[in-house]
Design an enzyme around this catalytic site. Structure first.
Site, short mmCIF file in Angstrom:
data_model
loop_
_atom_site.label_atom_id
_atom_site.label_comp_id
_atom_site.label_asym_id
_atom_site.label_seq_id
_atom_site.Cartn_x
_atom_site.Cartn_y
_atom_site.Cartn_z
N ASP A 117 0.85 -1.20 0.00
CA ASP A 117 0.00 0.00 0.00
C ASP A 117 0.89 1.25 0.00
O ASP A 117 2.12 1.16 0.07
CB ASP A 117 -0.94 0.00 1.21
CG ASP A 117 -2.30 0.63 0.89
OD1 ASP A 117 -2.33 1.62 0.13
OD2 ASP A 117 -3.32 0.14 1.39
N HIS B 143 -14.08 -1.88 -6.86
CA HIS B 143 -15.32 -1.10 -7.01
C HIS B 143 -15.09 0.40 -6.90
O HIS B 143 -15.96 1.19 -7.28
CB HIS B 143 -16.37 -1.56 -5.99
CG HIS B 143 -16.19 -0.95 -4.62
ND1 HIS B 143 -17.25 -0.53 -3.85
CD2 HIS B 143 -15.07 -0.69 -3.89
CE1 HIS B 143 -16.81 -0.04 -2.73
NE2 HIS B 143 -15.50 -0.13 -2.71
N GLY C 277 4.17 0.99 -1.93
CA GLY C 277 3.99 1.08 -3.36
C GLY C 277 2.67 1.74 -3.70
O GLY C 277 1.86 2.06 -2.82
N ASP C 278 2.45 1.92 -4.98
CA ASP C 278 1.25 2.56 -5.50
C ASP C 278 0.56 1.55 -6.42
O ASP C 278 1.17 1.05 -7.37
CB ASP C 278 1.63 3.81 -6.29
CG ASP C 278 0.43 4.59 -6.80
OD1 ASP C 278 -0.62 3.98 -7.04
OD2 ASP C 278 0.57 5.82 -6.98
#
Length: 366
Positions: A219, A266, A245-246
């Protein structure tokens, strides 16, 4: 932000919720809905002012509360009377009030506290809902129209709102974890990567049951910091690590047995969701499996009103959506993945209407 296929539900499923109380006429229903804005703001104002936390289990006057909270006493007295109208307070004397059972839920120390939800709804959902016509006219998010920046960027700029949002997400995970553990046997899994795993609540719960399994949380650095604090010194410290991280940049940890994306896809439109899933497909190896934990959009609204309500929230807030099983199949196929199985599970909730149609979507490489 709140799935199951109807044919998979047990015969003992609760009856479908009614659109309105059966003894309520159409004009009464619309009148109630039209006044809902005021009730939302009474709740939000009460929480902002700290009224319930200040009162606790005591009977108080407006003068006592006003002095403690630095509020205008005359205005506060009028506000307290309105809280009585909404059954949040009970009037115990000409000038004295105490919290009702519902009012107790506004306290931060209540085990079922609604405080974070109310803060979030009042600050985010309320102003965004007033701009829904912008989404209908343009297809764009009402959120960015109101606040000028995307949803998650705004949260990152506001620690208090971010804290309220993370608290809600934490409660959501706690409500879903038993269902997830009942729907999937993690005991034979060697390594799990939770993509967008936040503070590690879900993965920690899984590893607590799967004693031989290790895990990684992936994350953003700002989110990972809380996960590090949560893990440090815990019994899971040797089996659970974190990687900054992205999700959109890729570079996911490679070769895990199971990847999890819980309530992530979602949030994003099809193009954005496809990008995330492609990154995941690139990281998967051999028999790696991706588990999506999501709600499945019902064919008929009445089968899951809360899923439909969450879909509407996604329209206004992030531009994402709740998808049907067929829509997930198509999205995954475009991303280099295949949907092999859907396992419905039940979410723990005191409100039958908010359980949604949750499922594990089992995905593998094409």
């Amino acid at each position: 932000m709140i799935i199951d296929d109807d044919k998979t539900l047990p015969a003992s499923s609760p009856p479908r919720p009614q659109a309105r109380p059966t003894n309520e006429s159409p004009i009464e229903a619309v009148t109630r809905m039209a006044g809902g804005f005021a009730m939302t703001q009474v709740l939000h104002t009460a929480v902002q002012a700290g009224i319930a936390d200040c009162m606790g289990d005591r009977q108080c006057t407006a003068e006592e509360l006003g002095s403690a909270l630095q509020l205008d006493v005359r205005s506060l007295a009028r506000f307290l009377r309105m809280m009585v109208v909404l059954d949040l307070l009970v009037q115990t004397g000409p000038e004295r009030f105490e919290l009702s059972g519902a009012g107790q839920l506004l306290r931060a120390d209540h085990p079922q506290s609604m405080r974070e939800r109310i803060l979030y709804i009042g600050a985010i959902n309320y102003p965004v809902a007033s701009a829904a016509i912008h989404s209908l006219r343009t297809g764009e998010t009402a959120f960015e129209h109101v606040f000028g920046v995307p949803f998650f960027d705004h949260l990152a700029q506001s620690p208090s709102l971010s804290g309220a949002f993370n608290g809600l997400m934490q409660r959501g995970i706690e409500a879903r974890v038993a269902g997830v553990l009942g729907a999937y046997d993690f005991s034979g899994v060697r390594h799990i990567v939770d993509l967008g795993g936040g503070n590690g609540a879900l993965l920690s719960a899984i590893l607590s049951h799967a004693k031989e399994t290790s895990g990684t949380i992936f994350d953003l650095p700002s989110v990972i910091a809380e996960a590090r604090r949560r893990i440090a010194g815990s019994a899971l410290a040797g089996r659970l690590d974190v990687v900054e991280g992205d999700l959109f940049a890729g570079g996911y940890p490679v070769g895990a047995d199971v990847y999890i994306m819980s309530n992530i896809i979602h949030d994003w439109n099809d193009g954005q969701a496809e990008a995330l899933l492609r990154h995941c497909a690139e990281a998967m190896r051999g028999n790696s499996e991706l588990l999506l934990i999501e709600e499945i959009m019902p064919v008929e609204v009445i089968d899951s009103p809360s899923t439909v309500a969450n879909d509407y929230s996604m329209l206004l807030l992030t531009g994402g959506l709740e998808r049907s099983e067929e829509e997930y199949k198509a999205l995954l196929a475009r991303s280099g993945l295949a949907l092999s199985k859907v396992t419905p599970f039940v979410v723990s909730s005191n409100d039958q209407r908010r359980k949604g149609r949750w499922a594990l979507l089992h995905c593998h490489g094409n």
